[in-house]
Design an enzyme around this catalytic site. Structure first.
Site, short mmCIF file in Angstrom:
data_model
loop_
_atom_site.label_atom_id
_atom_site.label_comp_id
_atom_site.label_asym_id
_atom_site.label_seq_id
_atom_site.Cartn_x
_atom_site.Cartn_y
_atom_site.Cartn_z
N TYR A 150 6.13 18.38 10.80
CA TYR A 150 7.16 17.37 11.08
C TYR A 150 8.57 17.94 11.00
O TYR A 150 9.53 17.18 11.01
CB TYR A 150 7.10 16.23 10.06
CG TYR A 150 5.73 15.70 9.76
CD1 TYR A 150 5.00 14.98 10.71
CD2 TYR A 150 5.16 15.89 8.50
CE1 TYR A 150 3.75 14.49 10.40
CE2 TYR A 150 3.91 15.40 8.20
CZ TYR A 150 3.20 14.70 9.16
OH TYR A 150 1.97 14.22 8.86
N CYS B 161 -0.02 34.31 10.16
CA CYS B 161 0.51 34.79 11.43
C CYS B 161 0.78 33.62 12.38
O CYS B 161 0.06 33.41 13.35
CB CYS B 161 -0.48 35.76 12.06
SG CYS B 161 0.11 36.42 13.60
N GLU B 162 1.77 32.83 12.02
CA GLU B 162 2.21 31.70 12.85
C GLU B 162 3.69 31.51 12.55
O GLU B 162 4.07 31.49 11.37
CB GLU B 162 1.51 30.39 12.43
CG GLU B 162 0.04 30.40 12.60
CD GLU B 162 -0.46 29.22 13.42
OE1 GLU B 162 0.33 28.56 14.12
OE2 GLU B 162 -1.66 28.98 13.33
N ARG C 218 3.82 20.12 5.84
CA ARG C 218 4.83 19.17 6.33
C ARG C 218 5.99 19.85 7.07
O ARG C 218 6.43 19.35 8.12
CB ARG C 218 5.37 18.29 5.19
CG ARG C 218 4.25 17.47 4.50
CD ARG C 218 4.79 16.37 3.60
NE ARG C 218 5.34 15.28 4.38
CZ ARG C 218 6.62 15.04 4.54
NH1 ARG C 218 7.50 15.79 3.93
NH2 ARG C 218 7.03 14.05 5.27
N GLU D 59 0.83 -1.22 0.00
CA GLU D 59 0.00 0.00 0.00
C GLU D 59 0.85 1.26 0.00
O GLU D 59 0.84 2.02 0.96
CB GLU D 59 -0.84 0.05 1.28
CG GLU D 59 -1.73 -1.11 1.55
CD GLU D 59 -2.31 -1.06 2.97
OE1 GLU D 59 -1.87 -0.24 3.80
OE2 GLU D 59 -3.19 -1.87 3.23
N PRO D 60 1.60 1.49 -1.05
CA PRO D 60 2.47 2.67 -1.03
C PRO D 60 1.69 3.94 -1.36
O PRO D 60 0.77 3.93 -2.18
CB PRO D 60 3.44 2.38 -2.17
CG PRO D 60 2.64 1.57 -3.14
CD PRO D 60 1.66 0.76 -2.31
N GLY D 61 2.03 5.01 -0.68
CA GLY D 61 1.48 6.32 -1.04
C GLY D 61 2.64 7.19 -1.49
O GLY D 61 2.82 7.48 -2.67
N ARG D 62 3.47 7.52 -0.51
CA ARG D 62 4.57 8.45 -0.76
C ARG D 62 5.48 8.01 -1.91
O ARG D 62 5.88 8.81 -2.76
CB ARG D 62 5.40 8.55 0.53
CG ARG D 62 6.45 9.63 0.52
CD ARG D 62 7.33 9.53 1.77
NE ARG D 62 6.64 9.24 2.98
CZ ARG D 62 6.23 10.17 3.87
NH1 ARG D 62 6.48 11.44 3.67
NH2 ARG D 62 5.59 9.82 4.96
N TYR E 186 1.26 13.93 0.45
CA TYR E 186 0.92 14.62 1.69
C TYR E 186 1.14 16.13 1.57
O TYR E 186 1.49 16.80 2.54
CB TYR E 186 1.71 14.03 2.88
CG TYR E 186 1.52 12.54 2.99
CD1 TYR E 186 0.30 12.00 3.33
CD2 TYR E 186 2.57 11.65 2.69
CE1 TYR E 186 0.10 10.63 3.39
CE2 TYR E 186 2.38 10.27 2.75
CZ TYR E 186 1.15 9.77 3.10
OH TYR E 186 0.95 8.41 3.16
N1 LLP Z 1 -1.17 2.03 4.70
C1 LLP Z 1 -1.54 2.50 5.90
C2 LLP Z 1 -2.35 1.66 6.79
C3 LLP Z 1 -1.12 3.77 6.32
O1 LLP Z 1 -1.45 4.22 7.50
C4 LLP Z 1 -0.32 4.56 5.45
C5 LLP Z 1 0.13 5.90 5.85
C6 LLP Z 1 0.00 4.03 4.18
C7 LLP Z 1 -0.43 2.77 3.85
C8 LLP Z 1 0.83 4.80 3.20
O2 LLP Z 1 2.09 5.09 3.72
P1 LLP Z 1 3.25 5.66 2.75
O3 LLP Z 1 3.55 4.61 1.73
O4 LLP Z 1 2.75 6.90 2.12
O5 LLP Z 1 4.37 5.91 3.68
N2 LLP Z 1 1.35 12.79 6.67
C9 LLP Z 1 2.60 12.08 6.84
C10 LLP Z 1 2.48 10.63 6.44
C11 LLP Z 1 1.39 9.88 7.17
C12 LLP Z 1 1.26 8.44 6.74
C13 LLP Z 1 0.15 7.77 7.42
N3 LLP Z 1 -0.12 6.44 6.97
C14 LLP Z 1 3.70 12.80 6.08
O6 LLP Z 1 3.43 13.85 5.48
O7 LLP Z 1 4.85 12.38 6.11
#
Ligand code: LLP
Length: 410
Positions: free
Chosen positions: A301, A326-327, A297, A258-261, A355
């Site tokens: 973070y 204003c932060e 971000r 399940e990649p996002g980033r 993100y």
């Molecule tokens: N699967 C689950 C169950 C998750 O909780 C997440 C991310 C992913 C997959 C995807 O993760 P990735 O491949 O993108 O690392 N807002 C933060 C990142 C929060 C990620 C939360 N869960 C940032 O900007 O770094």
């Protein structure tokens, strides 16, 4: 990519996505699982623009969703329902019902209470719910504490003994069909060892469940593949894939990743224009038209995004690149070396395809940015910049006290 042309054409602040890059990230990851049955379920939370999802869907991707809103997006973008997963620690009844009505691949349960709620709702609908249980393997993923999720003290998933009990319960339930097993230990992971350890632990559990005649079909390893923002070493995909394959050796399971980033971060650039330079005794500030509401971000973070002054070079001097809010957290970079810039110059914040827009807000009544895709050398708008009318739509009709029926609270 001609950022100046894109900024002139679509205005700033602007997100620009390189769809060819995103597609090639998908192919690279998919190929690393070669020889194994696998499904890449794109984690929509990273970048849920419909056109982005549709691009991945066209390559065969599934979708990892964490709200019913995301399930809707996945379906509208053309992800087949049998490739959609629904995760998250706090699903609403209406979301569970929606997922069951849409007949998605499975609902990932994160607690005993939730598993029973899914069973109850399936019962009232007269349906069977395909489920997985998110296992918390109690492993330190060694990432930023806000995005670390596999520790004992995290709110995610259930421990191994509880998971086993839940699977046995689910097997005996008329309404539940346990078909997957899931873990996700954190995001922006750069070290494969914790993932491999988690995979081994969860695979052992899968073995013991299969021995109990629980017919698991999917081994979901979550997301978390780290990317290079600054100087992080490139993630070794082939080692990652082979460690996972080794963990489930001998088991007839389809790997879900399940990649996002990984799929989108490096394909995105956030463009913002310089409004003013400001010098104080202590510092040089470059004030831009983007703000923390567009890209949070750095504030949240302390994340690093390389800032480039487009078409400028030489005479670099450190500065803070800041927005108008204003932060003190409203910054994109601190002490970044930038050449002298003038009003109207364009800055690019790199690696912002994940993100970025999805975490943006209307704070300070700012309109959210437009989004543009570039594919095969051609650009197109994939989300219009919000208008002031969009911002007010839900309130303006309620402004007059006599415009709605009253009720008394006490
Ligand atoms: N699967 C689950 C169950 C998750 O909780 C997440 C991310 C992913 C997959 C995807 O993760 P990735 O491949 O993108 O690392 N807002 C933060 C990142 C929060 C990620 C939360 N869960 C940032 O900007 O770094």
């Amino acid at each position: 990519m001609d950022y100046r042309l894109l900024a002139d054409r679509y205005g700033t602040p602007l997100y620009v996505y390189d769809f060819d890059y995103m597609a090639s990230q998908y192919e690279t990851l998919k190929n690393s699982f070669n020889g194994k049955k696998s499904l890449i379920a794109y984690a929509l939370k990273a970048n849920s623009n419909l056109s982005v999802i549709a691009r991945f869907a066209s390559l065969g991707a599934g979708a990892d969703c964490v709200s019913y809103g995301e399930v809707r997006r996945a379906l509208i973008a053309g992800v087949p329902k049998y490739k959609i997963i629904f995760s998250g620690v706090g699903k609403l009844d209406e979301e569970i019902k929606g997922a069951l009505d849409e007949d998605i691949l499975f609902i990932n349960c994160e607690s005993e209470a939730e598993l029973r709620r899914v069973e109850f709702i399936a019962q009232t609908l007269g349906k069977q719910a395909r489920i997985s249980v998110r296992v918390n393997p109690a492993i330190d993923a060694k990432t930023h504490p806000y995005i670390s999720t596999g520790l004992k003290e995290n709110k995610f998933g259930v421990d191994i003994a509880t998971a086993k009990r839940l699977y046995i319960y689910a097997k005996n339930s008329e309404r539940l069909e346990p078909i997957g097993i899931h873990f996700h230990i954190g995001s922006q992971l750069t070290d494969i060892t914790p993932i491999a350890e988690a995979a081994d632990k969860v695979a052992d559990l899968a073995r013991s469940l299969i021995a109990l005649d629980i017919d698991l079909k999917f081994f979901d390893v979550g997301g978390g593949i780290g990317v290079t923002y600054k100087d992080e070493a490139a993630f070794d995909l082939s080692e990652y894939a082979s460690k996972i394959a080794l963990a489930i050796k001998g088991l007839d399971l389809t790997i879900i990743c399940e990649p996002g980033r990984f799929l989108t971060a490096g394909g995105g650039v956030f463009l913002t224009r310089v409004l003013y330079e400001k010098h104080t005794d202590a510092k040089r500030f470059v004030v831009v038209d983007g703000a923390m509401n567009d890209l949070i971000r750095p504030a949240l973070y302390n994340a690093y995004h390389r800032i480039e002054a487009i078409g400028k070079s030489g005479g670099e001097n450190v500065c803070d690149v800041v927005g108008p809010i204003c932060e003190s957290g409203d910054f994109f970079a601190k002490n970044a070396p930038l050449p002298p810039v003038e009003r109207g110059d364009l800055l690019a914040a790199h690696t912002t395809g994940a993100y970025g827009f999805t975490m943006s807000s209307n704070f300070n009544s700012r309109r959210r940015a437009a989004e543009v895709a570039v594919e095969n050398g051609e650009d197109r708008l994939i989300r219009e910049r919000e208008t002031y009318d969009d911002l007010l739509a839900g309130e303006i009709k309620l402004l007059k006290a006599d415009s709605q029926p009253k009720s008394r609270v006490f």
